[in-house]
Design a protein around this motif. Structure first.
Motif, mmCIF file in Angstrom:
data_model
loop_
_atom_site.group_PDB
_atom_site.id
_atom_site.type_symbol
_atom_site.label_atom_id
_atom_site.label_comp_id
_atom_site.label_asym_id
_atom_site.label_seq_id
_atom_site.Cartn_x
_atom_site.Cartn_y
_atom_site.Cartn_z
ATOM 1 N N ALA A 253 15.539 96.687 8.346
ATOM 2 C CA ALA A 253 15.144 97.494 9.497
ATOM 3 C C ALA A 253 13.646 97.749 9.477
ATOM 4 O O ALA A 253 13.033 97.884 8.413
ATOM 5 N N LEU A 258 14.385 94.671 13.695
ATOM 6 C CA LEU A 258 14.764 94.249 12.350
ATOM 7 C C LEU A 258 14.206 92.864 12.057
ATOM 8 O O LEU A 258 13.906 92.080 12.965
ATOM 9 N N THR A 293 14.322 101.718 13.507
ATOM 10 C CA THR A 293 15.640 101.237 13.123
ATOM 11 C C THR A 293 15.941 101.709 11.708
ATOM 12 O O THR A 293 15.120 101.571 10.803
ATOM 13 N N ASN A 296 21.261 98.489 8.734
ATOM 14 C CA ASN A 296 22.103 97.484 9.377
ATOM 15 C C ASN A 296 23.386 97.296 8.583
ATOM 16 O O ASN A 296 23.394 97.408 7.353
ATOM 17 N N SER A 309 23.347 97.640 14.155
ATOM 18 C CA SER A 309 22.008 98.131 13.850
ATOM 19 C C SER A 309 21.853 99.530 14.437
ATOM 20 O O SER A 309 22.157 99.754 15.616
#
Length: 500
Positions: A253, A258, A293, A296, A309
């Protein structure tokens, strides 16, 4: 003001939830998942899906919390919890917050014995430098090897300290393995750290240090002697991560999406062997719908690889990508709550004002199984714990939620709560500013009422808890920590889990 946004058509599977012509690089996902249908007698939300309304905060109603198809059956509040905690077998490990972790009744990482889920109790506390230094998002368990690892992160970024514990024999009393390098104050190792996670086989602990995307691979084949076998710059920022089951692909991330990295050289090294070469990037994925982010999660549906995500900021929610081609991830679906939609951006800003920097955003999630998963549970910060039916990758729906009682007036009792330490100041949730501003500029939300004196709570008095840790499935229970309420065991109603 008129804002024009160019929209490009993205080729991809035709699914019931994907808007026609949706461009996952520039557009905002426009729909929320179907809300849960609650039981009679549940203490349901009084606002829109995911909201703790300002009226409930000012009246004290939020101190009762909300629940739908899920019940609190056990709790150990202690002094609250840090950002991310972890569980293993009948134990939970409560993350620590620096500097309060140095002075509380039980400094460091609190070990909770939940062998009786209805009566969890403190077993011991871990007090190595990494454990009292604030574990941030680094405290992780590898179930295959029975290892617990945490790194010291005093504030956003730390350096040098990592502790490795054996929890396979007695999870309630972790045994420190690296008694020298990484654990002794005088023997740091060359890492920068904010977050970390194990490779699937547990032989490598990957640690990220935020800017400028610095990542290190720590060899744990001999867990008593952690050794750096690779480190390097991966991009502009490095955050949480996920892995393919064989450990050869790292889904890292970053600030706006990502990065997919081939880490075969690290995964397949000979033990204790330094890997000098650069890790080749397979692909990158960026989007404007959500920022920072968080991490994941790899899963398969019908043998086909997918990637969930999770965005920490900007109401991006949880995205599902088809990962059949890691060089060209294609968004398949998304999970958002109604409070995350652009048309509700002014309500988002109004009700979160005064309760710290974070608002109604996803942070850490878990799935009940990696192959054909049926349910996902997420810590959705001020929206509490949210549970979703994800059996069908094209049709997600919410099936349960639990937003714990607000702990107003108790900040001085919660020395280990990151929320009580950093969030109980009278500040708006500024980490959602970009999403709110975009919604207003594009005409989706009104600007009036977003910030006013009437919208603020005097002193920012913990009007809703912060739930950032992953709720982990233990059969039909979820074990989780929220910052002000500490460790909780939650029972899912059998009518909704497993999803039918």
């Amino acid at each position: 003001m008129t804002v024009v946004v160019a929209t490009l058509t993205v080729a991809g599977p035709a699914v019931a939830t994907a808007p026609p012509g949706y461009n996952d690089l520039t557009d905002v996902w426009p729909t929320a998942v179907a809300p849960a249908s609650c039981r009679e007698g549940d203490r349901v939300e009084t606002g829109i899906q995911g909201e703790v309304p300002l009226a409930d905060r000012t009246s004290g109603r939020s101190t009762q919390g909300y629940n739908c198809n899920i019940d609190l059956i056990g709790q150990y509040q202690g002094q609250g919890a840090g950002i991310v905690s972890a569980t293993y077998e009948h134990c939970s490990y409560t993350g620590s917050t620096f500097p309060a972790s140095l002075v509380g009744r039980n400094p460091g990482v609190q070990v909770i014995d939940a062998s009786d889920p209805r009566n969890p109790r403190l077993s011991t506390a871990l007090t190595e430098p990494a454990m009292v230094g604030g574990t941030w998002e680094s405290l992780k368990v590898n179930k295959k090897r029975g290892l617990l690892v945490g790194t010291g992160v005093p504030m956003l970024q730390g350096a040098g300290y990592i502790s490795v514990y054996d929890i396979s024999q007695d999870c309630a009393h972790p045994r420190l393995l690296n008694t020298g390098a990484g654990s002794q104050l005088s023997m740091p190792i060359p890492i920068t750290t904010h977050e970390g996670d194990f490779s699937p086989d547990g032989n490598t602990y990957w640690v990220s240090g935020l800017a400028p995307g610095y990542v290190s691979a720590v060899d744990l084949t001999d867990p008593g002697n952690p050794m750096i076998v690779w480190s390097g710059i991966t991009g502009m920022e490095a955050h949480g991560m996920g892995f393919s089951p064989d450990g050869n692909t790292l889904y890292l991330a970053n600030l706006f999406g990502l990065t997919v990295i081939d880490v075969t050289a690290v995964q397949n090294r000979k033990p204790r062997t330094v890997v000098p070469q650069l890790m080749p990037h397979i692909g990158e994925k960026y989007w404007a719908d959500g920022q920072v982010t968080q991490h994941n999660i790899y899963a398969t549906y019908g043998g086909r690889p997918f990637l969930f995500s999770i965005d920490e900021v900007g109401s991006g929610g949880v995205k599902l990508f088809d990962a059949s081609n890691s060089a060209n991830l294609t968004q398949r679906n998304a999970i958002k709550l109604a409070i995350n939609l652009p048309e509700n951006a002014n309500r988002w800003a109004q009700s979160t004002a005064g309760n710290g920097l974070f608002g109604y955003d996803a942070h850490y999630c878990s799935i009940d199984r990696p192959v054909d998963p049926t349910a996902m549970a997420c810590g959705w910060i001020q929206s509490g714990i949210r549970v979703f039916d994800i059996k069908d990758p094209d049709h997600f729906r919410e099936i349960a939620y639990f937003n714990p009682p607000a702990q107003r007036g108790k900040a001085d009792q919660l020395s280990n709560s990151s929320h009580a330490l950093f969030g109980s100041v009278d500040l708006p949730a500024i980490l959602g500013t970009l999403a709110v501003a975009r919604a207003v500029l594009q005409g989706d939300a009104r600007a009036d009422g977003i910030i006013s004196d009437q919208n603020r709570l005097a002193g920012g008095d913990l009007s809703a808890d912060w739930c950032l840790s992953p709720p982990e499935f233990h059969g039909n229970q979820l074990w989780v920590t929220c910052m002000d309420n500490g460790f909780m065991t939650l029972q899912l109603d059998p009518s909704i889990y497993p999803p039918r």
